[in-house]
Motif scaffolding. Structure first.
Motif, PDB file in Angstrom:
ATOM      1  N   PRO A 419      79.076  35.912  17.726  1.00 25.62           N
ATOM      2  CA  PRO A 419      79.955  35.000  18.472  1.00 25.62           C
ATOM      3  C   PRO A 419      79.808  33.549  18.023  1.00 25.62           C
ATOM      4  O   PRO A 419      78.778  33.168  17.456  1.00 25.62           O
ATOM      5  N   GLU A 445      86.284  39.447  32.834  1.00 29.64           N
ATOM      6  CA  GLU A 445      85.180  39.459  31.884  1.00 29.64           C
ATOM      7  C   GLU A 445      83.864  39.215  32.632  1.00 29.64           C
ATOM      8  O   GLU A 445      83.848  38.733  33.757  1.00 29.64           O
ATOM      9  N   VAL A 513      80.482  41.960  28.458  1.00 32.55           N
ATOM     10  CA  VAL A 513      80.027  40.573  28.533  1.00 32.55           C
ATOM     11  C   VAL A 513      80.681  39.744  27.431  1.00 32.55           C
ATOM     12  O   VAL A 513      80.576  40.063  26.248  1.00 32.55           O
ATOM     13  N   THR A 514      81.355  38.689  27.833  1.00 30.94           N
ATOM     14  CA  THR A 514      82.006  37.796  26.864  1.00 30.94           C
ATOM     15  C   THR A 514      81.403  36.401  26.862  1.00 30.94           C
ATOM     16  O   THR A 514      81.675  35.617  25.960  1.00 30.94           O
ATOM     17  N   ALA A 540      76.007  38.969  23.592  1.00 33.01           N
ATOM     18  CA  ALA A 540      77.457  38.753  23.573  1.00 33.01           C
ATOM     19  C   ALA A 540      78.071  39.202  22.255  1.00 33.01           C
ATOM     20  O   ALA A 540      79.130  38.712  21.860  1.00 33.01           O
ATOM     21  N   ASN A 543      81.837  42.131  21.955  1.00 33.53           N
ATOM     22  CA  ASN A 543      83.192  41.873  22.415  1.00 33.53           C
ATOM     23  C   ASN A 543      83.807  40.791  21.538  1.00 33.53           C
ATOM     24  O   ASN A 543      83.157  39.782  21.238  1.00 33.53           O
ATOM     25  N   ASN A 545      85.930  38.613  22.156  1.00 33.95           N
ATOM     26  CA  ASN A 545      86.165  37.347  22.854  1.00 33.95           C
ATOM     27  C   ASN A 545      84.870  36.633  23.226  1.00 33.95           C
ATOM     28  O   ASN A 545      84.896  35.664  23.994  1.00 33.95           O
ATOM     29  N   SER A 546      83.763  37.092  22.706  1.00 32.01           N
ATOM     30  CA  SER A 546      82.473  36.550  23.117  1.00 32.01           C
ATOM     31  C   SER A 546      82.264  35.124  22.635  1.00 32.01           C
ATOM     32  O   SER A 546      82.736  34.726  21.561  1.00 32.01           O
ATOM     33  N   ARG A 547      81.527  34.378  23.438  1.00 32.13           N
ATOM     34  CA  ARG A 547      81.121  33.038  23.037  1.00 32.13           C
ATOM     35  C   ARG A 547      79.779  32.721  23.700  1.00 32.13           C
ATOM     36  O   ARG A 547      79.439  33.253  24.750  1.00 32.13           O
ATOM     37  N   SER A 586      86.724  45.259  20.126  1.00 37.02           N
ATOM     38  CA  SER A 586      85.650  45.286  21.115  1.00 37.02           C
ATOM     39  C   SER A 586      85.197  46.719  21.344  1.00 37.02           C
ATOM     40  O   SER A 586      85.995  47.661  21.266  1.00 37.02           O
TER      41      SER A 586
END
Length: 663
Positions: A419, A445, A513-514, A540, A543, A545-547, A586
């Motif tokens: 991420p 999320e 978990v994102t 993270a 996924n 979209n994780s950050r 994901s």
């Protein structure tokens, strides 16, 4: 001899094939240590499973806590359903070791509660190691503690065939000597019953079979494997073996041989105390030891019998105790998962145990020989790592220095890169965090939030709850089952945010978990070291979209190193995706119990379906109201769970007495 057969719906992908080949070749070339440096989500367990299948050798998988061990056990069972995958962790639900506090003259007696189901799993593990070659044992560091000598355990196994000449009364005496209890009613593991010329044994390591031995005079006429509940015959066999109901087996002659040595040591230590003017300590050690000796000679057992293990085992003082590792053959492979945590934990076990016992010895509570009832020292453990694979995203200095082969596994089969990492000001971290959590919740999320202290975690969880977030605080007082249930609730959406300190780093597979937010990331130390940050950030990595948000007012060396390493791995994954036309996706994973059914039962839940809150009520029903307790009591009665109903009934009686006393 049965071979390992790997079952999988997918072949190795990404850089897994290269890692599997490199590790397999390294082990075949007799290299002692190798390291698999794999990022979170790269399929390290699948890689290790392929290596085990390639080499076709028994394996000990070492984990640093019960939760991670349970997850690994579940994964290896799915990969090797035809082989023996076993689970070996501490069988204590509660354990208070014997101790003495000189400053307050306080003696604390040993107190423990043994989990019968986990004890059964432990016995099943050693039985499998004795009987077959295709065995994988997933263990916690409890495997380095004294278990008794393998030779003594093996000599106590009762093996018999049809038509063997066996006196039935001698057979029953051997069962009792192997810690089996006679019963006329309940068919429970570790017990036996006698009906005429028929003996039914319920093995301590099984809960679904009974061994029925039919005698005719002094001859075994028939051996049946039956269903313990219905009595129906499952199989008629010509031979069978019954393993002891405990690992630590004490023979009558061993006690006889041990007594003179214990008496000699007692005489020396008592004299030494008297010479030094410590008359209280001299009297104390004499009374305690003589009482133990009398119990050993009369009953074959005494409280704290393990403290005399050096005599009972026939070991010399200073020699290492027998452990689970001794049950493995010479060619076994050790897999040390999350080695940067597990190996330091192994190193610390011996010194902590010795420091506590030395205080007991110095004050006359135990003979010095109790120091030989201990876990393995580091050098002893190291000697037993004949060939090992260290597995970690952030291996420690020992692993990197000792390994002849260091294999990097960065590419995730899903194509998900590491991420992106953002560093935000710590001075406004709570307000900023709340905004980000709202965005995550609105998108269905999940988020993990890491604080530095227990108090900070509790306060933050309370504050977020006031803001209507579905939040829970994960803390050290939760048992293995409760922790697993909390993670399941997070994945299922019953919880949006999980707040903790350092319990979320290793071994948690959370594709929903994102957002991972690390508060006070610039407080350099163990919880904010480079390795800790990398492990936390890995939560993270499942996924797209994780950050990661690091809240810091200054960029420490650990932050810079972690951010640069994450960037390097991210760029390598993106380049691989472009080269192979991979579109990152994901992970979609069924929300199932983290613990397999047999472990869910072992940790206190019958169906593996209760919530963490209901699990807590099973442990401590007194936290509920009287009406709620009465409802639970009748539910237990309807399920024929009379033992639980009795516990709740007693809790109700105590609560009513307290209420009456207050009136």
């Amino acid at each position: 001899m049965k071979h390992f057969v790997l079952h999988s719906n997918w072949p190795p992908s990404g850089d897994q094939p290269e890692a599997i080949e490199a590790l397999t070749n390294s082990l075949k070339n007799k290299n002692r240590f190798q390291t698999l440096m794999g990022v979170t989500g790269s399929g390290k367990t699948f890689t290790i499973a392929n290596v085990i299948a390639n080499l076709d050798r028994p394996a000990l998988v070492l984990a640093h806590n019960k939760t991670l061990a349970a997850q690994l056990y579940s994964e290896f069972k799915s990969f090797f359903p035809e082989n023996a995958v076993k689970y070996f962790v501490s069988y204590y639900d509660y354990y208070q070791p014997e101790a003495y506090i000189p400053s307050s003259d306080t003696y604390i007696e040993k107190d423990a509660s043994i989990n019968a189901r986990i004890e059964r799993l432990r016995l099943s593990a050693t039985k499998a190691l004795i009987e077959r070659h295709d065995v994988i044992v997933v263990a916690s560091v409890s495997c380095i503690y004294g278990l008794g000598m393998k030779e003594t355990y093996e000599s106590a196994i009762i093996s018999f065939h049809v038509h063997d000449k066996v006196d039935m009364h001698e057979f029953l005496e051997r069962l009792v000597g192997n810690y089996y209890e006679r019963t006329d009613f309940t068919p429970e593991p570790g017990k036996f019953r006698v009906r005429g010329d028929t003996v039914e044994v319920f093995p301590a390591y099984e809960d679904d079979i009974c061994i029925r031995i039919i005698f005719f005079d002094d001859e075994i006429e028939q051996i049946d494997i039956t269903n313990p509940l219905t009595g129906h015959v499952i199989e008629n066999v010509n031979e069978a073996s019954i393993f002891p109901a405990q690992h630590y087996v004490t023979q009558t002659d061993a006690i006889t041989n041990a007594v003179p040595g214990i008496e000699d040591e007692l005489a020396r230590i008592e004299k030494d105390f008297v010479n030094r003017g410590k008359l209280v300590e001299a009297q104390r050690i004499k009374m305690r030891t003589l009482y133990d000796l009398e119990m050993l000679q009369e009953a074959g057992y005494c409280s704290g019998i393990e403290n005399y293990s050096v005599y009972l085992d026939g070991r010399k003082q200073g020699e290492p105790p027998g452990t689970l590792i001794d049950f493995f053959p010479e060619d076994y492979i050790m897999i040390v998962d999350e080695s940067h945590i597990t190996l330091p934990q192994v190193r610390g076990m011996f010194n902590g145990d010795r420091a506590r016992k030395k205080v007991l010895v110095e004050n006359g509570f135990r003979l010095p020989s109790c120091l030989d009832n201990r876990p393995l020292e580091w050098r002893e453990f190291e000697d037993r790592m004949r060939q090992a694979i260290f597995v970690s995203a952030t291996p420690g200095d020992y692993e990197l220095k000792a390994s002849r082969e260091i294999v990097e596994q960065i590419i995730r089969p899903t194509g998900i890169p590491d991420p992106e990492v953002e560093v935000a000001p710590a001075r406004t971290q709570i307000d900023d965090l709340v905004d980000r959590l709202r965005d995550a919740a609105n998108n269905n999320e999940r988020a993990l939030v890491l604080t530095l202290t227990k108090r900070a975690s509790e306060d933050l969880a309370d504050y977020l709850r006031e803001l209507k977030f579905k939040v829970k605080y994960i803390h050290s007082e939760l048992n293995t089952f409760e922790r697993a249930e909390l993670i399941r609730d997070l994945r299922a959406g019953k919880i949006d945010v999980l707040v903790g300190i350092n319990l979320l780093r290793e071994g948690m597979d959370l594709p929903e978990v994102t957002l991972v937010a690390i508060l006070d990331a610039d407080r350099e130390g163990y919880l904010r070291s480079y390795r800790s940050l990398i492990q936390i950030m890995g939560r993270a990595a499942r996924n797209i979209n994780s950050r990661i948000i690091l809240y810091a007012d200054e960029k420490t060396e650990s932050i810079s190193k972690a951010v640069n390493e994450t960037k390097r791995r991210r760029e390598k994954q993106i380049a691989f995706n472009q080269e192979h036309n991979i579109t990152p996706k994901s992970i979609i994973k069924d929300i199932s119990d983290l613990l397999p059914p047999e472990l869910a039962q072992a940790f206190g839940d019958e169906k593996g379906e209760k919530s963490s809150s209901s699990s807590s009520t099973r442990k401590n029903p007194a936290k509920l109201s009287i009406s709620e307790l009465e409802k639970l009591m009748w539910e237990a009665v309807e399920k024929l769970d009379f033992e639980r109903a009795a516990v709740i009934r007693d809790a109700i009686a105590e609560m009513k007495a307290e209420v009456k006393a207050r009136l």
